[in-house]
Scaffold this motif. Structure first.
Motif, mmCIF file in Angstrom:
data_model
loop_
_atom_site.group_PDB
_atom_site.id
_atom_site.type_symbol
_atom_site.label_atom_id
_atom_site.label_comp_id
_atom_site.label_asym_id
_atom_site.label_seq_id
_atom_site.Cartn_x
_atom_site.Cartn_y
_atom_site.Cartn_z
ATOM 1 N N HIS A 219 0.823 -1.208 0.000
ATOM 2 C CA HIS A 219 0.000 0.000 0.000
ATOM 3 C C HIS A 219 0.860 1.261 0.000
ATOM 4 O O HIS A 219 0.589 2.206 -0.755
ATOM 5 C CB HIS A 219 -0.938 0.006 1.210
ATOM 6 C CG HIS A 219 -1.684 1.292 1.354
ATOM 7 N ND1 HIS A 219 -2.787 1.594 0.591
ATOM 8 C CD2 HIS A 219 -1.453 2.371 2.150
ATOM 9 C CE1 HIS A 219 -3.217 2.797 0.917
ATOM 10 N NE2 HIS A 219 -2.428 3.297 1.863
ATOM 11 N N VAL A 220 1.884 1.272 0.841
ATOM 12 C CA VAL A 220 2.757 2.449 0.958
ATOM 13 C C VAL A 220 3.457 2.712 -0.378
ATOM 14 O O VAL A 220 3.515 3.849 -0.844
ATOM 15 C CB VAL A 220 3.772 2.272 2.108
ATOM 16 C CG1 VAL A 220 4.813 3.375 2.095
ATOM 17 C CG2 VAL A 220 3.052 2.221 3.447
ATOM 18 N N LYS A 221 3.979 1.662 -0.993
ATOM 19 C CA LYS A 221 4.645 1.819 -2.288
ATOM 20 C C LYS A 221 3.676 2.368 -3.334
ATOM 21 O O LYS A 221 4.038 3.247 -4.118
ATOM 22 C CB LYS A 221 5.240 0.474 -2.730
ATOM 23 C CG LYS A 221 6.454 0.078 -1.919
ATOM 24 C CD LYS A 221 6.859 -1.379 -2.053
ATOM 25 C CE LYS A 221 7.139 -1.866 -3.422
ATOM 26 N NZ LYS A 221 7.695 -3.233 -3.428
ATOM 27 N N ASP A 222 2.454 1.874 -3.315
ATOM 28 C CA ASP A 222 1.448 2.349 -4.260
ATOM 29 C C ASP A 222 1.077 3.809 -3.972
ATOM 30 O O ASP A 222 0.984 4.633 -4.890
ATOM 31 C CB ASP A 222 0.203 1.458 -4.180
ATOM 32 C CG ASP A 222 -0.820 1.800 -5.235
ATOM 33 O OD1 ASP A 222 -0.462 1.794 -6.431
ATOM 34 O OD2 ASP A 222 -1.971 2.083 -4.859
ATOM 35 N N ARG A 223 0.903 4.141 -2.719
ATOM 36 C CA ARG A 223 0.520 5.508 -2.342
ATOM 37 C C ARG A 223 1.625 6.506 -2.697
ATOM 38 O O ARG A 223 1.363 7.612 -3.155
ATOM 39 C CB ARG A 223 0.222 5.554 -0.836
ATOM 40 C CG ARG A 223 0.147 6.926 -0.210
ATOM 41 C CD ARG A 223 -1.189 7.636 -0.450
ATOM 42 N NE ARG A 223 -1.142 9.039 -0.107
ATOM 43 C CZ ARG A 223 -1.520 9.573 1.033
ATOM 44 N NH1 ARG A 223 -2.006 8.801 1.987
ATOM 45 N NH2 ARG A 223 -1.432 10.867 1.222
ATOM 46 N N LEU A 224 2.883 6.116 -2.477
ATOM 47 C CA LEU A 224 3.999 7.029 -2.722
ATOM 48 C C LEU A 224 4.537 6.954 -4.145
ATOM 49 O O LEU A 224 5.385 7.764 -4.532
ATOM 50 C CB LEU A 224 5.138 6.749 -1.730
ATOM 51 C CG LEU A 224 4.795 6.941 -0.257
ATOM 52 C CD1 LEU A 224 5.993 6.576 0.611
ATOM 53 C CD2 LEU A 224 4.329 8.363 0.010
ATOM 54 N N HIS A 225 4.082 5.966 -4.907
ATOM 55 C CA HIS A 225 4.551 5.763 -6.284
ATOM 56 C C HIS A 225 6.070 5.590 -6.332
ATOM 57 O O HIS A 225 6.751 6.150 -7.195
ATOM 58 C CB HIS A 225 4.129 6.923 -7.200
ATOM 59 C CG HIS A 225 2.662 7.170 -7.194
ATOM 60 N ND1 HIS A 225 1.766 6.306 -7.781
ATOM 61 C CD2 HIS A 225 1.933 8.173 -6.658
ATOM 62 C CE1 HIS A 225 0.539 6.769 -7.606
ATOM 63 N NE2 HIS A 225 0.613 7.890 -6.927
ATOM 64 N N THR A 226 6.592 4.801 -5.392
ATOM 65 C CA THR A 226 8.029 4.514 -5.369
ATOM 66 C C THR A 226 8.263 3.169 -4.712
ATOM 67 O O THR A 226 7.359 2.604 -4.086
ATOM 68 C CB THR A 226 8.819 5.625 -4.649
ATOM 69 O OG1 THR A 226 10.215 5.417 -4.876
ATOM 70 C CG2 THR A 226 8.553 5.645 -3.148
ATOM 71 N N ASP A 227 9.456 2.680 -4.841
ATOM 72 C CA ASP A 227 9.852 1.417 -4.229
ATOM 73 C C ASP A 227 10.671 1.711 -2.979
ATOM 74 O O ASP A 227 11.051 2.858 -2.720
ATOM 75 C CB ASP A 227 10.675 0.597 -5.228
ATOM 76 C CG ASP A 227 10.653 -0.894 -4.926
ATOM 77 O OD1 ASP A 227 10.118 -1.295 -3.872
ATOM 78 O OD2 ASP A 227 11.176 -1.659 -5.747
ATOM 79 N N ILE A 228 10.954 0.676 -2.229
ATOM 80 C CA ILE A 228 11.814 0.804 -1.046
ATOM 81 C C ILE A 228 13.150 1.399 -1.499
ATOM 82 O O ILE A 228 13.732 0.975 -2.497
ATOM 83 C CB ILE A 228 12.056 -0.571 -0.386
ATOM 84 C CG1 ILE A 228 10.737 -1.193 0.096
ATOM 85 C CG2 ILE A 228 13.071 -0.469 0.732
ATOM 86 C CD1 ILE A 228 10.076 -0.504 1.238
ATOM 87 N N GLY A 229 13.618 2.397 -0.770
ATOM 88 C CA GLY A 229 14.868 3.054 -1.112
ATOM 89 C C GLY A 229 14.707 4.191 -2.092
ATOM 90 O O GLY A 229 15.671 4.865 -2.439
ATOM 91 N N GLY A 230 13.474 4.436 -2.518
ATOM 92 C CA GLY A 230 13.231 5.471 -3.517
ATOM 93 C C GLY A 230 12.553 6.701 -2.943
ATOM 94 O O GLY A 230 12.205 6.763 -1.763
ATOM 95 N N THR A 231 12.361 7.657 -3.809
ATOM 96 C CA THR A 231 11.697 8.907 -3.463
ATOM 97 C C THR A 231 10.528 9.116 -4.418
ATOM 98 O O THR A 231 10.628 8.801 -5.605
ATOM 99 C CB THR A 231 12.695 10.082 -3.550
ATOM 100 O OG1 THR A 231 13.744 9.851 -2.604
ATOM 101 C CG2 THR A 231 12.036 11.419 -3.231
ATOM 102 N N SER A 232 9.437 9.626 -3.897
ATOM 103 C CA SER A 232 8.232 9.834 -4.700
ATOM 104 C C SER A 232 8.537 10.755 -5.876
ATOM 105 O O SER A 232 9.451 11.579 -5.813
ATOM 106 C CB SER A 232 7.122 10.421 -3.830
ATOM 107 O OG SER A 232 7.507 11.667 -3.304
ATOM 108 N N PRO A 233 7.762 10.626 -6.971
ATOM 109 C CA PRO A 233 8.013 11.452 -8.152
ATOM 110 C C PRO A 233 7.995 12.955 -7.875
ATOM 111 O O PRO A 233 8.712 13.713 -8.521
ATOM 112 C CB PRO A 233 6.881 11.057 -9.112
ATOM 113 C CG PRO A 233 6.488 9.694 -8.687
ATOM 114 C CD PRO A 233 6.693 9.652 -7.195
#
Length: 159
Positions: free
Chosen positions: A102-116
């Motif tokens: 859910h968090v990855k989907d909400r933030l549109h990023t993967d672990i270790g990444g930053t949202s667009p």
């Protein structure tokens, strides 16, 4: 250049050399130095690798290996909001995998990444010590337990 020598250098180089000087006598000085650098700059710039290798008489590969081995060392600055999700066994048993999805989907990023939008960085940890209240999330240093996807959204909106 000999260890401990000073140069004009950039502010980053000057800081790294002063951190080395402060920890040179410590056993296993590299880790406390890296923690100092990250605490000061928010990440460990790859430019510090040759400086640390020179100052501590280590190979660049040794320094890079330590930085890349420990997940807490960031290689780029984190965004304004920093989210960390526990992935340890107790949190996994309490639903952390579904929360992470859910968090990855909400933030549109993967672990270790930053949202667009560059507003939020997502990382994982392997235990906050809040095992009885998993799954656990930390947002900007504030730990919350029993986090559901809906509760995460509310916490993130507040952050």
């Amino acid at each position: 250049m000999t260890p401990g020598a000073t140069t004009g250098g950039s502010p980053l180089e000057q800081y790294v050399r002063s951190a080395v000087a402060a920890h040179r006598a410590d056993r296993g000085a590299l880790l406390p130095i890296l923690h100092d650098i990250q605490a000061t700059f928010g990440y460990v710039d790859p430019a510090v690798v040759p400086i640390l290798a020179d100052e501590l008489n280590l190979s660049r590969a040794d320094v890079h290996g330590v930085i890349s081995f420990y997940h807490d060392f960031r290689k780029s600055p984190a965004a304004g909001t920093h989210v960390r999700v526990c992935r340890a066994e107790a949190c996994q048993a309490a639903g952390a995998e579904q929360l992470v999805a859910h968090v990855k989907d909400r933030l549109h990023t993967d672990i270790g990444g930053t949202s667009p939008d560059r507003g939020t960085t997502l990382d994982q940890v392997f235990c906050f010590g809040n095992c009885a209240l998993g799954p656990t999330v930390e947002i900007n240093g504030r730990i919350s337990g029993r986090v559901t996807p809906q509760r995460f959204d509310a916490l993130l909106d507040k952050a």
